[in-house]
Enzyme design. Structure first.
Site, mmCIF file in Angstrom:
data_model
loop_
_atom_site.group_PDB
_atom_site.id
_atom_site.type_symbol
_atom_site.label_atom_id
_atom_site.label_comp_id
_atom_site.label_asym_id
_atom_site.label_seq_id
_atom_site.Cartn_x
_atom_site.Cartn_y
_atom_site.Cartn_z
ATOM 1 N N GLU A 96 -6.914 4.966 7.566
ATOM 2 C CA GLU A 96 -6.684 6.385 7.249
ATOM 3 C C GLU A 96 -7.893 6.973 6.524
ATOM 4 O O GLU A 96 -8.244 8.133 6.726
ATOM 5 C CB GLU A 96 -5.394 6.531 6.421
ATOM 6 C CG GLU A 96 -4.167 6.276 7.288
ATOM 7 C CD GLU A 96 -2.956 5.729 6.547
ATOM 8 O OE1 GLU A 96 -2.903 5.802 5.308
ATOM 9 O OE2 GLU A 96 -2.045 5.214 7.240
ATOM 10 N N GLU A 150 -5.798 -4.755 10.433
ATOM 11 C CA GLU A 150 -4.752 -3.770 10.686
ATOM 12 C C GLU A 150 -5.063 -3.032 11.981
ATOM 13 O O GLU A 150 -5.870 -2.091 11.983
ATOM 14 C CB GLU A 150 -4.692 -2.762 9.537
ATOM 15 C CG GLU A 150 -4.378 -3.376 8.201
ATOM 16 C CD GLU A 150 -3.740 -2.367 7.250
ATOM 17 O OE1 GLU A 150 -2.665 -2.663 6.757
ATOM 18 O OE2 GLU A 150 -4.313 -1.293 7.037
ATOM 19 N N SER A 180 3.098 -2.162 10.495
ATOM 20 C CA SER A 180 4.551 -2.222 10.735
ATOM 21 C C SER A 180 5.134 -3.606 10.471
ATOM 22 O O SER A 180 6.045 -4.045 11.169
ATOM 23 C CB SER A 180 4.879 -1.735 12.151
ATOM 24 O OG SER A 180 4.468 -0.391 12.323
ATOM 25 N N HIS A 196 -9.479 1.379 4.596
ATOM 26 C CA HIS A 196 -8.222 1.579 5.330
ATOM 27 C C HIS A 196 -8.490 2.562 6.480
ATOM 28 O O HIS A 196 -9.276 3.500 6.338
ATOM 29 C CB HIS A 196 -7.147 2.127 4.387
ATOM 30 C CG HIS A 196 -5.792 2.111 5.006
ATOM 31 N ND1 HIS A 196 -5.382 3.059 5.908
ATOM 32 C CD2 HIS A 196 -4.764 1.234 4.880
ATOM 33 C CE1 HIS A 196 -4.149 2.773 6.310
ATOM 34 N NE2 HIS A 196 -3.753 1.664 5.701
ATOM 35 N N GLY A 215 2.200 2.288 10.749
ATOM 36 C CA GLY A 215 3.177 3.364 10.599
ATOM 37 C C GLY A 215 3.832 3.776 11.904
ATOM 38 O O GLY A 215 4.503 4.804 11.970
ATOM 39 N N LYS A 227 0.143 4.241 -0.320
ATOM 40 C CA LYS A 227 -0.504 5.449 0.227
ATOM 41 C C LYS A 227 -0.244 6.631 -0.727
ATOM 42 O O LYS A 227 -0.175 6.413 -1.939
ATOM 43 C CB LYS A 227 0.009 5.732 1.639
ATOM 44 C CG LYS A 227 -0.049 4.499 2.543
ATOM 45 C CD LYS A 227 0.093 4.829 3.978
ATOM 46 C CE LYS A 227 0.173 3.536 4.767
ATOM 47 N NZ LYS A 227 0.021 3.736 6.191
ATOM 48 N N ASN A 269 0.874 -1.173 0.000
ATOM 49 C CA ASN A 269 0.000 0.000 0.000
ATOM 50 C C ASN A 269 0.910 1.223 0.000
ATOM 51 O O ASN A 269 1.481 1.567 1.024
ATOM 52 C CB ASN A 269 -0.887 -0.016 1.258
ATOM 53 C CG ASN A 269 -1.684 1.269 1.415
ATOM 54 O OD1 ASN A 269 -1.824 2.037 0.455
ATOM 55 N ND2 ASN A 269 -2.205 1.501 2.610
HETATM 56 C C1 PEP Z 1 -0.905 0.218 6.023
HETATM 57 O O1 PEP Z 1 -1.062 1.415 5.972
HETATM 58 O O2 PEP Z 1 -1.701 -0.524 5.440
HETATM 59 C C2 PEP Z 1 0.222 -0.304 6.791
HETATM 60 C C3 PEP Z 1 0.189 -1.531 7.201
HETATM 61 O O3 PEP Z 1 1.254 0.573 7.019
HETATM 62 P P1 PEP Z 1 2.675 0.240 7.703
HETATM 63 O O4 PEP Z 1 3.145 -1.069 7.137
HETATM 64 O O5 PEP Z 1 3.553 1.383 7.322
HETATM 65 O O6 PEP Z 1 2.422 0.155 9.184
#
Ligand code: PEP
Length: 251
Positions: A98, A168, A214, A96, A174, A11, A9
């Protein structure tokens, strides 16, 4: 049986040229490698058609990060599921955290998006997950169950079979904080149980449930070894070949 998947992803990162370069480098890195999972890259809308023109679909599959909750019409700035599909993309991330947090996407809105994605032959990668306060007060299962029920449970069993889920935990996205392998397995098993109660065990067993938050080269193997973790949705680490490929190779 369900597929193992590693999905990037991006973003709101990478301009068009940078995106094309990254896909080219990914394909070079994957050339001659026998990977044991599907590799998907989900990128900004404006990249999709160009990347589709150069992608080797046997190596890398193409996805968007969102689509509109309306089919077409006077919705300035929106991009419909049909438009996404017309680029050649096959996947779309929906829900997601966000999008939920910054753009007010509710379960009711997401339900519409999921239906439009499926109607246009896109596979939704449907994201669910609790925020830190919800985990700290022990509400994570209830939160995730409600997101699944309200976002997905009006689908027929046939349509549900086309959906990929991504758990998630918002506190792990992040932040460099990963759910422990045990926390991931516990939640993924709960999600599968929730799916089985609605659609039956066979449908639940056939559903890919990805972990996101992460995930990196150092923890991917341990996370993916869990029986109910079928891969990862990868944010930061998907932006560079050197950090993404080791996650793909964790299978
Ligand atoms: C995401 O935004 O889907 C995600 C898992 O981000 P990160 O791996 O940076 O935590």
């Amino acid at each position: 049986m369900r597929k193992n998947i590693v999905a990037g992803n991006w973003k709101m990162n990478k301009n068009l040229q940078e995106g094309l370069d990254l896909v080219k480098d990914l394909q070079t890195a994957l050339f001659n490698k026998k990977v044991k999972c599907d590799v998907i890259v989900c990128m900004p809308f404006v990249h999709l058609a160009s990347v589709n023109g150069m992608i080797d679909k046997t190596k890398v599959k193409l996805g968007a990060q969102n689509c509109a909750d309306k089919a077409s019409g006077a919705y300035t700035g929106e991009v419909s599921a049909e438009m996404v599909a017309s680029t050649g993309a096959k996947y779309v991330i929906l829900g997601h955290s966000e999008r939920r947090a910054y753009y007010g996407e509710t379960n009711a809105i997401l339900k519409e998006k999921v239906q439009l994605a499926l109607a246009n032959n896109l596979t939704p990668i449907f994201c669910i997950g609790e925020v830190l306060a919800e985990r700290e007060s022990g509400k994570q299962n209830a939160v995730v169950k409600k997101q699944i029920e309200e976002g997905l449970f009006d689908l027929s069993v046939e349509d549900f079979g086309k959906v990929v889920l991504a758990y998630e935990p918002v506190w792990a996205i992040g932040t460099g904080k990963t759910a422990t392998s045990a926390q991931a397995q516990e939640m993924h098993a709960f999600i599968r149980q929730t799916l089985a109660a609605k659609y039956g065990q066979a449908a639940a067993d056939a559903t890919s449930i990805l972990y996101g938050g992460s995930c990196n080269a150092g923890n991917a193997k341990e996370l993916f070894t869990n029986p109910d973790v079928d891969g990862g949705l990868i944010g930061g680490a998907s932006l560079k070949v050197d950090t993404f490929i080791p996650i793909v190779e964790a299978f």
